[in-house]
Write a protein that holds these residues in place. Structure first.
Motif, PDB file in Angstrom:
ATOM      1  N   ALA A  59       0.837  -1.211   0.000  1.00 38.09           N
ATOM      2  CA  ALA A  59       0.000   0.000   0.000  1.00 38.09           C
ATOM      3  C   ALA A  59       0.865   1.252   0.000  1.00 38.09           C
ATOM      4  O   ALA A  59       0.616   2.194  -0.772  1.00 38.09           O
ATOM      5  N   GLU A  60       1.895   1.180   0.881  1.00 33.51           N
ATOM      6  CA  GLU A  60       2.808   2.334   0.965  1.00 33.51           C
ATOM      7  C   GLU A  60       3.459   2.560  -0.378  1.00 33.51           C
ATOM      8  O   GLU A  60       3.594   3.698  -0.858  1.00 33.51           O
ATOM      9  N   LYS A  61       3.897   1.387  -0.929  1.00 34.05           N
ATOM     10  CA  LYS A  61       4.586   1.468  -2.230  1.00 34.05           C
ATOM     11  C   LYS A  61       3.665   2.111  -3.267  1.00 34.05           C
ATOM     12  O   LYS A  61       4.071   3.024  -3.988  1.00 34.05           O
ATOM     13  N   GLU A  62       2.449   1.602  -3.222  1.00 31.21           N
ATOM     14  CA  GLU A  62       1.496   2.117  -4.235  1.00 31.21           C
ATOM     15  C   GLU A  62       1.235   3.606  -4.027  1.00 31.21           C
ATOM     16  O   GLU A  62       1.224   4.398  -4.979  1.00 31.21           O
ATOM     17  N   ALA A  63       1.082   3.901  -2.732  1.00 30.08           N
ATOM     18  CA  ALA A  63       0.836   5.316  -2.405  1.00 30.08           C
ATOM     19  C   ALA A  63       2.009   6.171  -2.861  1.00 30.08           C
ATOM     20  O   ALA A  63       1.831   7.238  -3.483  1.00 30.08           O
ATOM     21  N   ALA A  64       3.201   5.593  -2.560  1.00 24.72           N
ATOM     22  CA  ALA A  64       4.415   6.330  -2.931  1.00 24.72           C
ATOM     23  C   ALA A  64       4.516   6.482  -4.443  1.00 24.72           C
ATOM     24  O   ALA A  64       4.834   7.570  -4.957  1.00 24.72           O
ATOM     25  N   LEU A  65       4.204   5.367  -5.125  1.00 26.47           N
ATOM     26  CA  LEU A  65       4.250   5.381  -6.582  1.00 26.47           C
ATOM     27  C   LEU A  65       3.277   6.421  -7.137  1.00 26.47           C
ATOM     28  O   LEU A  65       3.608   7.220  -8.047  1.00 26.47           O
ATOM     29  N   LYS A  66       2.092   6.386  -6.526  1.00 30.32           N
ATOM     30  CA  LYS A  66       1.029   7.329  -6.955  1.00 30.32           C
ATOM     31  C   LYS A  66       1.530   8.749  -6.799  1.00 30.32           C
ATOM     32  O   LYS A  66       1.440   9.581  -7.721  1.00 30.32           O
ATOM     33  N   THR A 104       2.283  11.500  -9.593  1.00 30.11           N
ATOM     34  CA  THR A 104       1.711  12.848  -9.668  1.00 30.11           C
ATOM     35  C   THR A 104       2.799  13.886  -9.674  1.00 30.11           C
ATOM     36  O   THR A 104       2.754  14.857 -10.437  1.00 30.11           O
ATOM     37  N   GLN A 105       3.818  13.614  -8.785  1.00 32.88           N
ATOM     38  CA  GLN A 105       4.931  14.572  -8.722  1.00 32.88           C
ATOM     39  C   GLN A 105       5.669  14.615 -10.059  1.00 32.88           C
ATOM     40  O   GLN A 105       5.997  15.698 -10.572  1.00 32.88           O
ATOM     41  N   VAL A 106       5.901  13.379 -10.641  1.00 26.99           N
ATOM     42  CA  VAL A 106       6.578  13.312 -11.961  1.00 26.99           C
ATOM     43  C   VAL A 106       5.751  14.035 -13.005  1.00 26.99           C
ATOM     44  O   VAL A 106       6.267  14.823 -13.813  1.00 26.99           O
ATOM     45  N   ALA A 107       4.421  13.767 -12.939  1.00 30.36           N
ATOM     46  CA  ALA A 107       3.531  14.398 -13.904  1.00 30.36           C
ATOM     47  C   ALA A 107       3.603  15.931 -13.770  1.00 30.36           C
ATOM     48  O   ALA A 107       3.764  16.644 -14.773  1.00 30.36           O
ATOM     49  N   ASP A 108       3.547  16.397 -12.490  1.00 24.62           N
ATOM     50  CA  ASP A 108       3.609  17.837 -12.227  1.00 24.62           C
ATOM     51  C   ASP A 108       4.919  18.406 -12.746  1.00 24.62           C
ATOM     52  O   ASP A 108       4.938  19.437 -13.430  1.00 24.62           O
ATOM     53  N   LEU A 109       5.993  17.668 -12.375  1.00 25.83           N
ATOM     54  CA  LEU A 109       7.343  18.113 -12.765  1.00 25.83           C
ATOM     55  C   LEU A 109       7.477  18.171 -14.291  1.00 25.83           C
ATOM     56  O   LEU A 109       7.955  19.187 -14.847  1.00 25.83           O
ATOM     57  N   SER A 110       7.009  17.059 -14.906  1.00 28.85           N
ATOM     58  CA  SER A 110       7.102  17.007 -16.361  1.00 28.85           C
ATOM     59  C   SER A 110       6.243  18.083 -16.984  1.00 28.85           C
ATOM     60  O   SER A 110       6.649  18.706 -17.978  1.00 28.85           O
TER      61      SER A 110
END
Lengths: 165, 389
Positions: free
Chosen positions: A117-124, A128-134
């Protein structure tokens, strides 16, 4: 024969018979009966003593056999008890082991689930952060690129080339 | 009277032999000792002596015969020995015994009245004399009247005297009573074990019970015969042994005594006889063949069986009588031989023989008692048999 008859003395015969019968009766009363009784008594007492000794021996043997049997029974019981105890102990150990295992499994699973769950949350979050950054980067790049006409056209072309419709 | 003279003569020999009998053992030792140290010259001297005495050799033999006969017979006094003193008178060492006669009334007097057969006894106006060791009523001179066969015809009163034989039996009876009474008592006093002389006699009592009575009569019935068997065994044995002492008693070698004993065996056998015993006599074949066939056989068989009832005890009385009588005759003859030989060799040889025979007689004494008891037990066994024919 005549000599024999001549020798036969009636007086002696009578005296002999009287004396002998008297002796027989007296001895029977005062000697033979008590003597034979005593001998019989003694013999029977010896016989009794022997048979009671035999009996005592048998009893002794019976007691010994009894003791042996009791000892054996006790030993068997002890062994049974020990075996049972061992069994119970191993059962308990097994149970404990099983319990621990399942608990551990459960914990592991929970942990794994939590990690997932943590992993998924982290991935999520990362996504989003990657998407924002990109998006940011893309915005900045685009803002920079689109300031020049020529470059815009080159880019479009390049993009079109890449996209392969 | 010739008889009186003869009697006197006889008595002199009797003295000599009686003394010889008493002194047998001391003389024997003397003979044995002198044999060891004698020289041949002694033998020569003695043989000369015998030569001189051969003239009365035959009469000596007669004397010895008479002496043996006298010894075998019962006597009216208990004489131990006698001797003739220097002046020719006889001295008897012993005790007179009571004479009990039934001659138209009871007559009791001492046998000393006969003066050893030399005089006539006068009692209550009646005269009695000893002739051939029997009491006859005579006149004052002691005349014996003979019939054609040289048998005295004088009145013979019923004689119930306490003779030497009766006296001996009385002594043995007392001895046996006290002996076995003390054995019986010792059991009570000694915790069921015999003490003293009983230790010797108890095994014999046991032997009579276990090896004579039980196997012959059977476990079931033997007890009721035990008293008789034990009494008869010890009675005969003791009397036999008593007869071997130098007292010179011959009780069991007397036909009246043995017939008394055998009569008791006969009576006990037949009075305690069971049904089977009588069936065995009067119906010996039983149901093994039809009655018609049995009739012819029984004509022979039954008389034989009935005769058997009497022959069995009769053989008992004759066997004991003959054995003891014969033993005494042989012993006395051998002792007598010493006086016939009158030499160191012959006399010592016959002494040795007499000694050996005495030892055998000790065995015979026991053996005859055993045989009498054994056969009585066997007959009682027949009488009490109970089995299918």
């Amino acid at each position: 024969m005549e000599k024999l008859l001549e020798e036969f003395s009636l007086g002696l015969f009578v005296w002999q018979s009287l004396l002998f019968i008297g002796l027989l009766l007296l001895l029977r009363k005062f000697a033979w009966t008590p003597i034979l009784d005593s001998i019989n008594e003694r013999e029977s007492s010896i016989k009794d003593a022997l048979s009671s000794a035999e009996k005592a021996k048998e009893e002794m043997q019976a007691v010994q056999a009894d003791n042996k049997r009791i000892l054996q029974e006790a030993r068997a019981e002890k062994e049974a008890l020990l075996a049972e105890a061992k069994k119970t102990a191993s059962e308990m150990i097994n149970q404990a082991k099983e319990g621990a295992q399942s608990e551990a499994d459960k914990i592991m699973q929970q942990a794994q689930e939590a990690i997932q769950a943590e992993k998924e949350a982290a991935l999520k979050d990362l996504k989003t952060q990657v998407a924002d950054l990109s998006l940011d980067i893309a915005q900045k790049v685009l803002q920079d690129e689109l300031a020049d006409e020529k470059k815009q056209t080159a880019l479009v072309a390049k993009l079109l080339k890449e996209s392969k419709l | 009277m010739g008889i009186a003279a003869k009697r006197l003569h006889l008595h002199r020999i009797l003295d000599e032999m009686k003394n010889a009998q008493l002194g047998l053992y001391s003389r024997a030792i003397a003979v044995a000792l002198s044999l060891l140290f004698t020289t041949p010259s002694l033998f020569a001297n003695n043989s000369k002596e015998t030569d001189s005495s051969t003239t009365d050799g035959i009469s000596k033999k007669e004397e010895i015969k008479a002496y043996i006969r006298h010894h075998l017979e019962d006597a009216y006094d208990f004489s131990l020995f006698s001797y003739t003193s220097e002046d020719g008178t006889h001295h008897y060492i012993g005790a007179p015994l009571p004479i009990i006669l039934w001659d138209e009334g009871l007559q009791i007097f001492s046998s000393s009245k006969f003066h050893h057969g030399e005089t006539v006894a006068k009692v209550d106006g009646k005269y009695y004399a000893l002739y051939h060791n029997k009491i006859y009523r005579t006149d004052a001179e002691g005349t014996i009247v003979y019939d054609a066969d040289h048998h005295p015809t004088n009145v013979k009163p019923l004689d119930f005297s306490i003779t030497k034989g009766v006296m001996s039996m009385l002594i043995i009876c007392l001895l046996m009573f006290f002996l076995f009474r003390s054995l019986a008592k010792s059991y009570a006093e000694n915790g069921g074990l015999p003490a003293g002389v009983g230790r010797f006699f108890e095994p014999i009592v046991l032997y009579v019970r276990d090896d004579i009575a039980r196997p012959n009569i059977g476990e079931k019935h033997y007890q009721k015969y035990m008293s008789f068997l034990l009494t008869v065994f010890f009675f005969i044995w003791f009397l036999n042994m008593f007869g071997l002492t130098p007292l010179g008693i011959n009780v069991t070698g007397n036909i009246a005594v043995t017939s008394g004993l055998a009569l008791l065996t006969f009576l006990i056998t037949n009075l305690t006889g069971t049904k089977d015993y009588w069936l065995h006599i009067f119906d010996p074949l039983g149901s093994s063949m039809p009655w018609i066939a049995k009739i012819f056989l029984y004509i022979i068989l039954i008389p034989i069986e009935v005769l058997g009832i009497f022959i069995k005890p009769f053989s008992l009385l004759i066997r004991l009588y003959a054995n003891m009588q014969a033993g005494h005759i042989v012993l006395m003859s051998l002792i007598g031989l010493m006086f016939i030989f009158k030499s160191w060799i012959g006399s010592s040889l016959s002494f040795g023989l007499a000694f050996a025979i005495s030892l055998i007689e000790v065995l015979v004494a026991l053996l005859q008692a055993y045989i009498f008891t054994m056969l009585s037990a066997l007959y009682f066994g027949f009488a009490s048999e109970e089995h299918e024919h």
